[in-house]
Write a protein that holds these residues in place. Structure first.
Motif, PDB file in Angstrom:
ATOM      1  N   ALA A 170       0.826  -1.206   0.000  1.00  0.00           N
ATOM      2  CA  ALA A 170       0.000   0.000   0.000  1.00  0.00           C
ATOM      3  C   ALA A 170       0.861   1.258   0.000  1.00  0.00           C
ATOM      4  N   ASP A 171       1.950   1.228   0.742  1.00  0.00           N
ATOM      5  CA  ASP A 171       2.871   2.370   0.750  1.00  0.00           C
ATOM      6  C   ASP A 171       3.461   2.591  -0.637  1.00  0.00           C
ATOM      7  N   GLU A 172       3.871   1.516  -1.297  1.00  0.00           N
ATOM      8  CA  GLU A 172       4.436   1.641  -2.643  1.00  0.00           C
ATOM      9  C   GLU A 172       3.370   2.111  -3.627  1.00  0.00           C
ATOM     10  N   PHE A 173       2.149   1.568  -3.506  1.00  0.00           N
ATOM     11  CA  PHE A 173       1.064   2.033  -4.368  1.00  0.00           C
ATOM     12  C   PHE A 173       0.850   3.531  -4.180  1.00  0.00           C
ATOM     13  N   GLN A 174       0.839   3.994  -2.946  1.00  0.00           N
ATOM     14  CA  GLN A 174       0.588   5.419  -2.686  1.00  0.00           C
ATOM     15  C   GLN A 174       1.672   6.283  -3.312  1.00  0.00           C
ATOM     16  N   THR A 175       2.913   5.821  -3.273  1.00  0.00           N
ATOM     17  CA  THR A 175       4.015   6.550  -3.917  1.00  0.00           C
ATOM     18  C   THR A 175       3.758   6.661  -5.418  1.00  0.00           C
ATOM     19  N   ILE A 176       3.363   5.566  -6.034  1.00  0.00           N
ATOM     20  CA  ILE A 176       3.057   5.563  -7.467  1.00  0.00           C
ATOM     21  C   ILE A 176       1.846   6.447  -7.757  1.00  0.00           C
ATOM     22  N   TYR A 177       0.818   6.316  -6.939  1.00  0.00           N
ATOM     23  CA  TYR A 177      -0.415   7.094  -7.116  1.00  0.00           C
ATOM     24  C   TYR A 177      -0.134   8.589  -6.984  1.00  0.00           C
ATOM     25  N   ASN A 178       0.732   8.964  -6.071  1.00  0.00           N
ATOM     26  CA  ASN A 178       1.065  10.370  -5.881  1.00  0.00           C
ATOM     27  C   ASN A 178       1.848  10.934  -7.043  1.00  0.00           C
ATOM     28  N   ASN A 179       2.426  10.091  -7.878  1.00  0.00           N
ATOM     29  CA  ASN A 179       3.216  10.499  -9.037  1.00  0.00           C
ATOM     30  C   ASN A 179       2.431  10.288 -10.339  1.00  0.00           C
ATOM     31  N   LYS A 180       1.133  10.320 -10.254  1.00  0.00           N
ATOM     32  CA  LYS A 180       0.270  10.039 -11.409  1.00  0.00           C
ATOM     33  C   LYS A 180       0.171  11.233 -12.340  1.00  0.00           C
ATOM     34  N   LYS A 181      -0.290  10.928 -13.567  1.00  0.00           N
ATOM     35  CA  LYS A 181      -0.574  11.989 -14.542  1.00  0.00           C
ATOM     36  C   LYS A 181      -2.075  12.171 -14.627  1.00  0.00           C
TER      37      LYS A 181
END
Length: 152
Positions: A141-152
């Protein structure tokens, strides 16, 4: 993560094409009650798309991130889910977002080599691993949130 001694992690392992990984993914989605977060490189399976839409209808909060380059494929589910109001985005990383992960209700993780495609389920030698563990789910979930926060 290394579990402390004596702590068991419930796991399920599926190989394609023999084990029908798509059905295992759909079954996991069907069991969701609160949240589904996913990050996937290639997602063209209409069956998995429909399972996610069913989850949304049940009140499950669904968020997803796709590899930006893969969303250019005419077979992607990205545009359909976006048009239907699902919280999906393109990855903002300059490189490939090559993850294949789904976190369900903060307790269960689906990961492995399989993209969510017909070929991954029916033709390729692929795998998925389903981990039922809140500590592992928290790290994903932490890794997903990092990816989600870097979304376009």
């Amino acid at each position: 993560i290394t579990p402390e001694p004596g702590r068991e992690i419930q796991t399920e392992l599926y190989f394609s094409p023999s084990d029908n990984v798509e059905d295992a993914i759909i079954k996991t989605i069907a069991g969701a009650t609160k949240t589904i977060d996913f990050a996937v490189f290639t997602f063209t399976s209409k069956n998995i798309e429909n399972a996610l839409l069913d989850a949304v209808k049940r009140g499950v909060k669904v968020r997803g991130v796709y590899d930006a380059w893969q969303t250019k494929s005419p077979a992607t589910t990205y545009d359909d889910l976006l048009k239907k109001g699902v919280d999906v985005y393109k990855d903002g990383n300059d490189g490939l977002m090559h993850n294949k992960m789904m976190i369900v209700d903060g307790k269960k993780v689906v990961t492995g080599s399989a993209n969510w495609t017909y070929s991954a389920d029916s033709k390729n030698d692929e795998n998925i691993l389903i981990l039922n563990d809140d500590q592992i789910a928290s790290q994903f979930a932490d890794e997903f949130q990092t990816i989600y926060n870097n979304k376009k």
